[in-house]
Enzyme design. Structure first.
Site, PDB file in Angstrom:
ATOM      1  CB  SER A  26      -0.829  -0.012   1.035  1.00  0.00           C
ATOM      2  OG  SER A  26      -2.043   1.194   1.249  1.00  0.00           O
ATOM      3  CG  ASP A  30      -2.661   3.841  -1.408  1.00  0.00           C
ATOM      4  OD1 ASP A  30      -3.437   4.101  -2.168  1.00  0.00           O
ATOM      5  OD2 ASP A  30      -3.079   3.281  -0.441  1.00  0.00           O
ATOM      6  CG  ASP A  38      -2.919  -0.362  -2.342  1.00  0.00           C
ATOM      7  OD1 ASP A  38      -2.794   0.394  -1.918  1.00  0.00           O
ATOM      8  OD2 ASP A  38      -3.386  -1.538  -1.832  1.00  0.00           O
ATOM      9  CG  ASP A  78      -6.221   0.893  -0.715  1.00  0.00           C
ATOM     10  OD1 ASP A  78      -5.072   1.691  -0.503  1.00  0.00           O
ATOM     11  OD2 ASP A  78      -6.183  -0.342  -0.331  1.00  0.00           O
TER      12      ASP A  78
END
Length: 453
Positions: free
Chosen positions: A107, A246, A248, A250
């Protein structure tokens, strides 16, 4: 969840090369998932199908290969997406009717961390029961199915297009961003291909930063955790709005035309205003223990209830389901719009905000004027025994006294870290000097009690 050996609130995460984020463990993890899925499919024909996506970390190649080997050794088929946002894998797991989806990502963490996230066939986080079964199987001896039962691997070439079409379908057909100048910060991460494509195809004039990943620059001084780069770009480009994702994809943060940063609380307020006016808001809005008290007051002014969940999108989702809600999220920008996606999705959330602004006839700078955030002071008390100190009479009494002093005009939260000897002391109220004084006093009590425990 507290009894899990490997799984945290969002999969398994850690430093690359250190157990369990090592190639040998991830190989075993892939096999364990394949075995568990095979058991659940024993009454149906065919092999389990697992999808694998990743962000742009260099270590992702290593873990992709390890998962691929472990899964096929267990007799599961694999589809590889390459770099794709976490929510894209959640969507495609449902769309392609796979048994599970995997994302290789840490993340918003630096490149030297990585992690493994899982999705069920419904595109949601795995149940506690399945995670427990995987952990148990990881400890079992590594075996390989007979050669004619081995899984097969195929690389999917149209994943970006499939997901882009899904994102665009979350707004009305006649929704257009023509005439809107948008800056996107892709954090050198998983959104670098698909986010510019989505917004450009909806007609926006798109300027992109953070779209040149090299395997090591993900989240480095850029993206939702370092929004200064976006703020600067919005002002330099004279843009109408900017969004920072960010690593990833999400999470998302927003920057208005004046270069002012807006977090998840700002976006929840704007979405709640618009959705309520359109009759789309169902149930309460769900925030977390860290959602600003000002958001609670602003929503109350709209006649909307804010319910707080523990920190973590998993817990926000649970509360939304319990209360039949559709809108929730964290201050970090992890927003859940359950009327259009099953998990936090930065691109979908950004589109929802733009649609809300279009309905309200305002830009972000004006639309959030009704939200006045309270000064919030958070102090980390790091000491051996800090977590245990929360159960002492001295801390309980100090907490009760602070809560009484703030009743009706602020709030206080004491939260123990689940992984470190750390307690976070958070105080919110209108008077910043008073807030700081209360937070420091409460932190001192926690520290003293930890030293005696």
């Amino acid at each position: 969840m507290n009894q899990r050996k490997y799984f945290g609130t969002d999969g398994i995460r850690g430093r690359v090369g250190e157990w369990p984020i090592s190639a040998d463990f991830v190989l075993r993890l892939g096999r364990a998932l394949g075995v568990v899925l095979g058991r659940h499919r024993k009454k149906s024909s065919g092999r389990p199908l697992v999808l694998i996506g990743k962000d742009t970390r260099a270590s992702g190649y290593m873990f992709e290969s390890a998962l691929e080997a472990g899964l096929t050794a267990a007799g599961a088929d694999v589809r590889l997406f390459g770099p794709m946002p976490t929510p894209a894998v959640a969507y495609l797991t449902r769309s392609l009717r796979a048994d599970a989806g995997i994302v290789i990502s840490a993340s918003h963490n630096p490149h030297y961390d990585n992690g493994i996230k899982f999705f069920s066939t419904d595109g949601e986080k795995l149940s506690d029961e399945i995670e427990a079964q995987i952990e148990q199987e990881v400890e079992a001896p590594f075996t390989t199915v007979d050669s004619h039962h081995l899984g097969k691997v195929v690389r999917v070439t149209d994943a970006v297009t499939r997901y882009a079409e899904f994102c665009k379908a979350t707004v009305p057909e006649d929704f257009s961003l023509a005439g809107v100048k948008i800056v996107l910060d892709c954090a050198h991460g998983a959104t670098y291909q698909v986010a510019p494509k989505v917004f450009a195809e909806l007609g926006a004039d798109v300027h992109v930063i953070g779209d040149k990943p090299d395997g090591f620059n993900i989240n480095h001084d850029i993206g939702s955790t370092h929004p200064q780069a976006l703020q600067k770009a919005v002002l330099e480009q004279h843009a109408d709005i900017g969004f920072a994702f960010d690593g990833d994809g999400d999470r998302v943060q927003v920057v208005d035309r004046n270069g002012m940063l807006g977090d998840g609380d700002d976006m929840l307020y704007v979405l709640a205003r618009s959705w309520q006016a359109r009759g789309l808001l169902k149930g309460p809005v769900v925030g977390t223990l860290m959602s600003n008290y000002g958001l609670q007051q602003a929503l109350a002014g709209l006649g909307v209830e804010l319910i707080r969940a523990n920190v973590g999108d998993r817990f926000v989702l649970q509360k939304l389901k319990e209360h039949s809600g559709v809108l929730g999220g964290e201050t970090s920008g992890h927003l859940l719009c359950l009327d259009r996606a099953t998990t936090g999705d930065g691109i979908v959330a950004a589109l929802a905000v733009l649609e809300a602004l279009r309905f309200l006839g305002q830009d972000m700078a004006d639309a959030r004027q009704g939200l006045t955030k309270m000064p919030q002071i958070m102090i980390n008390v790091r000491a051996t025994g800090a977590r245990e100190a929360l159960n002492t009479d001295a801390v309980r009494q100090a907490l009760a006294d602070t809560e009484q002093a703030l009743r009706g005009r602020g709030r206080v939260v004491l939260r123990a870290s689940g992984t470190e000897p750390l307690v976070r002391v958070t105080v919110e109220a209108a008077d910043e000097a008073e807030v700081r004084q209360m937070a420091e006093r409460l932190a001192d009590v926690v520290k003293s009690a930890s030293e005696r425990s």
